[in-house]
Design a protein around this motif. Structure first.
Motif, PDB file in Angstrom:
ATOM      1  N   HIS A  35     -58.340 -17.818  37.198  1.00  0.00           N
ATOM      2  CA  HIS A  35     -59.015 -17.513  35.957  1.00  0.00           C
ATOM      3  C   HIS A  35     -58.482 -18.327  34.784  1.00  0.00           C
ATOM      4  N   LEU A  36     -57.385 -19.022  34.973  1.00  0.00           N
ATOM      5  CA  LEU A  36     -56.778 -19.792  33.889  1.00  0.00           C
ATOM      6  C   LEU A  36     -57.559 -21.075  33.668  1.00  0.00           C
ATOM      7  N   GLU A  37     -57.814 -21.383  32.402  1.00  0.00           N
ATOM      8  CA  GLU A  37     -58.557 -22.596  32.077  1.00  0.00           C
ATOM      9  C   GLU A  37     -58.116 -23.127  30.724  1.00  0.00           C
ATOM     10  N   GLY A  38     -58.493 -24.358  30.450  1.00  0.00           N
ATOM     11  CA  GLY A  38     -58.153 -24.987  29.182  1.00  0.00           C
ATOM     12  C   GLY A  38     -58.644 -24.178  27.998  1.00  0.00           C
ATOM     13  N   GLY A  39     -57.810 -24.088  26.959  1.00  0.00           N
ATOM     14  CA  GLY A  39     -58.154 -23.341  25.768  1.00  0.00           C
ATOM     15  C   GLY A  39     -57.582 -21.935  25.729  1.00  0.00           C
ATOM     16  N   ASP A  40     -57.081 -21.439  26.885  1.00  0.00           N
ATOM     17  CA  ASP A  40     -56.470 -20.105  26.898  1.00  0.00           C
ATOM     18  C   ASP A  40     -55.181 -20.103  26.088  1.00  0.00           C
ATOM     19  N   LYS A  41     -54.849 -18.958  25.517  1.00  0.00           N
ATOM     20  CA  LYS A  41     -53.635 -18.828  24.719  1.00  0.00           C
ATOM     21  C   LYS A  41     -52.421 -18.711  25.628  1.00  0.00           C
ATOM     22  N   ALA A  42     -51.285 -19.167  25.116  1.00  0.00           N
ATOM     23  CA  ALA A  42     -50.027 -19.098  25.864  1.00  0.00           C
ATOM     24  C   ALA A  42     -48.879 -18.871  24.883  1.00  0.00           C
ATOM     25  N   GLN A  43     -47.764 -18.403  25.418  1.00  0.00           N
ATOM     26  CA  GLN A  43     -46.540 -18.249  24.650  1.00  0.00           C
ATOM     27  C   GLN A  43     -45.384 -18.753  25.502  1.00  0.00           C
ATOM     28  N   VAL A  44     -44.399 -19.354  24.836  1.00  0.00           N
ATOM     29  CA  VAL A  44     -43.249 -19.926  25.530  1.00  0.00           C
ATOM     30  C   VAL A  44     -41.980 -19.446  24.853  1.00  0.00           C
ATOM     31  N   ALA A  45     -40.978 -19.086  25.675  1.00  0.00           N
ATOM     32  CA  ALA A  45     -39.654 -18.698  25.190  1.00  0.00           C
ATOM     33  C   ALA A  45     -38.640 -19.653  25.814  1.00  0.00           C
ATOM     34  N   PHE A  46     -37.984 -20.461  24.995  1.00  0.00           N
ATOM     35  CA  PHE A  46     -36.998 -21.416  25.481  1.00  0.00           C
ATOM     36  C   PHE A  46     -35.604 -20.813  25.447  1.00  0.00           C
ATOM     37  N   GLU A  47     -34.792 -21.138  26.447  1.00  0.00           N
ATOM     38  CA  GLU A  47     -33.419 -20.645  26.496  1.00  0.00           C
ATOM     39  C   GLU A  47     -32.600 -21.145  25.314  1.00  0.00           C
ATOM     40  N   MET A  48     -32.922 -22.312  24.804  1.00  0.00           N
ATOM     41  CA  MET A  48     -32.139 -22.885  23.709  1.00  0.00           C
ATOM     42  C   MET A  48     -32.417 -22.205  22.368  1.00  0.00           C
ATOM     43  N   TYR A  49     -33.463 -21.395  22.279  1.00  0.00           N
ATOM     44  CA  TYR A  49     -33.776 -20.644  21.061  1.00  0.00           C
ATOM     45  C   TYR A  49     -33.982 -19.168  21.409  1.00  0.00           C
ATOM     46  N   PRO A  50     -32.883 -18.437  21.664  1.00  0.00           N
ATOM     47  CA  PRO A  50     -33.016 -17.015  22.037  1.00  0.00           C
ATOM     48  C   PRO A  50     -33.718 -16.212  20.952  1.00  0.00           C
ATOM     49  N   GLY A  51     -34.598 -15.307  21.372  1.00  0.00           N
ATOM     50  CA  GLY A  51     -35.300 -14.435  20.445  1.00  0.00           C
ATOM     51  C   GLY A  51     -36.515 -15.049  19.789  1.00  0.00           C
ATOM     52  N   LYS A  52     -36.771 -16.335  19.975  1.00  0.00           N
ATOM     53  CA  LYS A  52     -37.905 -17.017  19.338  1.00  0.00           C
ATOM     54  C   LYS A  52     -39.007 -17.254  20.366  1.00  0.00           C
TER      55      LYS A  52
ATOM     56  N   PHE B 202     -42.676 -19.127  20.961  1.00  0.00           N
ATOM     57  CA  PHE B 202     -43.528 -20.191  20.451  1.00  0.00           C
ATOM     58  C   PHE B 202     -44.950 -20.006  20.968  1.00  0.00           C
ATOM     59  N   ASP B 203     -45.922 -20.171  20.084  1.00  0.00           N
ATOM     60  CA  ASP B 203     -47.331 -20.102  20.481  1.00  0.00           C
ATOM     61  C   ASP B 203     -47.759 -21.458  21.022  1.00  0.00           C
ATOM     62  N   ALA B 204     -48.617 -21.417  22.036  1.00  0.00           N
ATOM     63  CA  ALA B 204     -49.117 -22.635  22.661  1.00  0.00           C
ATOM     64  C   ALA B 204     -50.543 -22.395  23.131  1.00  0.00           C
ATOM     65  N   LYS B 205     -51.140 -23.457  23.665  1.00  0.00           N
ATOM     66  CA  LYS B 205     -52.502 -23.391  24.185  1.00  0.00           C
ATOM     67  C   LYS B 205     -52.540 -24.149  25.504  1.00  0.00           C
ATOM     68  N   VAL B 206     -53.271 -23.632  26.486  1.00  0.00           N
ATOM     69  CA  VAL B 206     -53.420 -24.304  27.770  1.00  0.00           C
ATOM     70  C   VAL B 206     -54.323 -25.514  27.583  1.00  0.00           C
ATOM     71  N   GLU B 207     -53.811 -26.675  27.927  1.00  0.00           N
ATOM     72  CA  GLU B 207     -54.609 -27.894  27.846  1.00  0.00           C
ATOM     73  C   GLU B 207     -55.329 -28.166  29.161  1.00  0.00           C
ATOM     74  N   ASP B 208     -54.584 -28.003  30.278  1.00  0.00           N
ATOM     75  CA  ASP B 208     -55.173 -28.345  31.570  1.00  0.00           C
ATOM     76  C   ASP B 208     -54.404 -27.621  32.675  1.00  0.00           C
ATOM     77  N   VAL B 209     -55.075 -27.376  33.787  1.00  0.00           N
ATOM     78  CA  VAL B 209     -54.468 -26.767  34.965  1.00  0.00           C
ATOM     79  C   VAL B 209     -54.679 -27.712  36.132  1.00  0.00           C
ATOM     80  N   VAL B 210     -53.609 -28.039  36.844  1.00  0.00           N
ATOM     81  CA  VAL B 210     -53.690 -28.893  38.030  1.00  0.00           C
ATOM     82  C   VAL B 210     -53.651 -27.975  39.237  1.00  0.00           C
ATOM     83  N   TRP B 211     -54.726 -27.932  39.979  1.00  0.00           N
ATOM     84  CA  TRP B 211     -54.857 -26.986  41.087  1.00  0.00           C
ATOM     85  C   TRP B 211     -54.424 -27.569  42.417  1.00  0.00           C
ATOM     86  N   ALA B 212     -53.486 -28.472  42.413  1.00  0.00           N
ATOM     87  CA  ALA B 212     -52.949 -29.017  43.660  1.00  0.00           C
ATOM     88  C   ALA B 212     -51.451 -28.790  43.671  1.00  0.00           C
TER      89      ALA B 212
END
Length: 109
Positions: free
Chosen positions: A1-18, A20-30
């Motif tokens: 069901h995932l496709e380009g334009g879907d909303k995403a969020q990312v939490a990096f280990e180097m920035y605890p507690g923060k 980041f908002d992101a957007k799905v650009e593309d999905v590689v199904w291989a």
């Protein structure tokens, strides 16, 4: 069901507690595990596994106060357009709590 334009969020280990908002650009199904070793013998159905991992390209929003280094690791959550709101909320709580845990303990280091 995932496709380009879907909303995403990312939490990096180097920035605890923060988070980041992101957007799905593309999905590689291989995936690499869909390949086999040429032997001339057909595999049994029990030996064939479905793809467990796939590549997703995310586009991060501008965060000039938080530079990212190459190879930074963390967690990502992607939200499809048909996901139930309470499931999105549960995943957001899980992502935020995992991010805060990086302040005190990180089992992957």
């Amino acid at each position: 069901h995932l496709e380009g334009g879907d909303k995403a969020q990312v939490a990096f280990e180097m920035y605890p507690g923060k988070i980041f908002d992101a957007k799905v650009e593309d999905v590689v199904w291989a995936a690499g595990n869909t390949q086999g070793i040429p032997s001339g013998v057909l595999p049994h159905i029990e030996q064939i596994r479905s793809g467990e991992q796939f590549m997703v390209r995310l586009s991060m929003e501008d965060n000039p106060d938080y530079p990212l280094r190459f190879g930074a690791s963390g967690l990502a959550a992607m939200y499809t357009s048909d996901a139930a709101d309470f499931l999105v909320l549960l995943r957001q709580i899980e992502l935020q709590s995992e991010s805060f845990l990086n302040y005190i303990y990180n089992p992957f280091k």
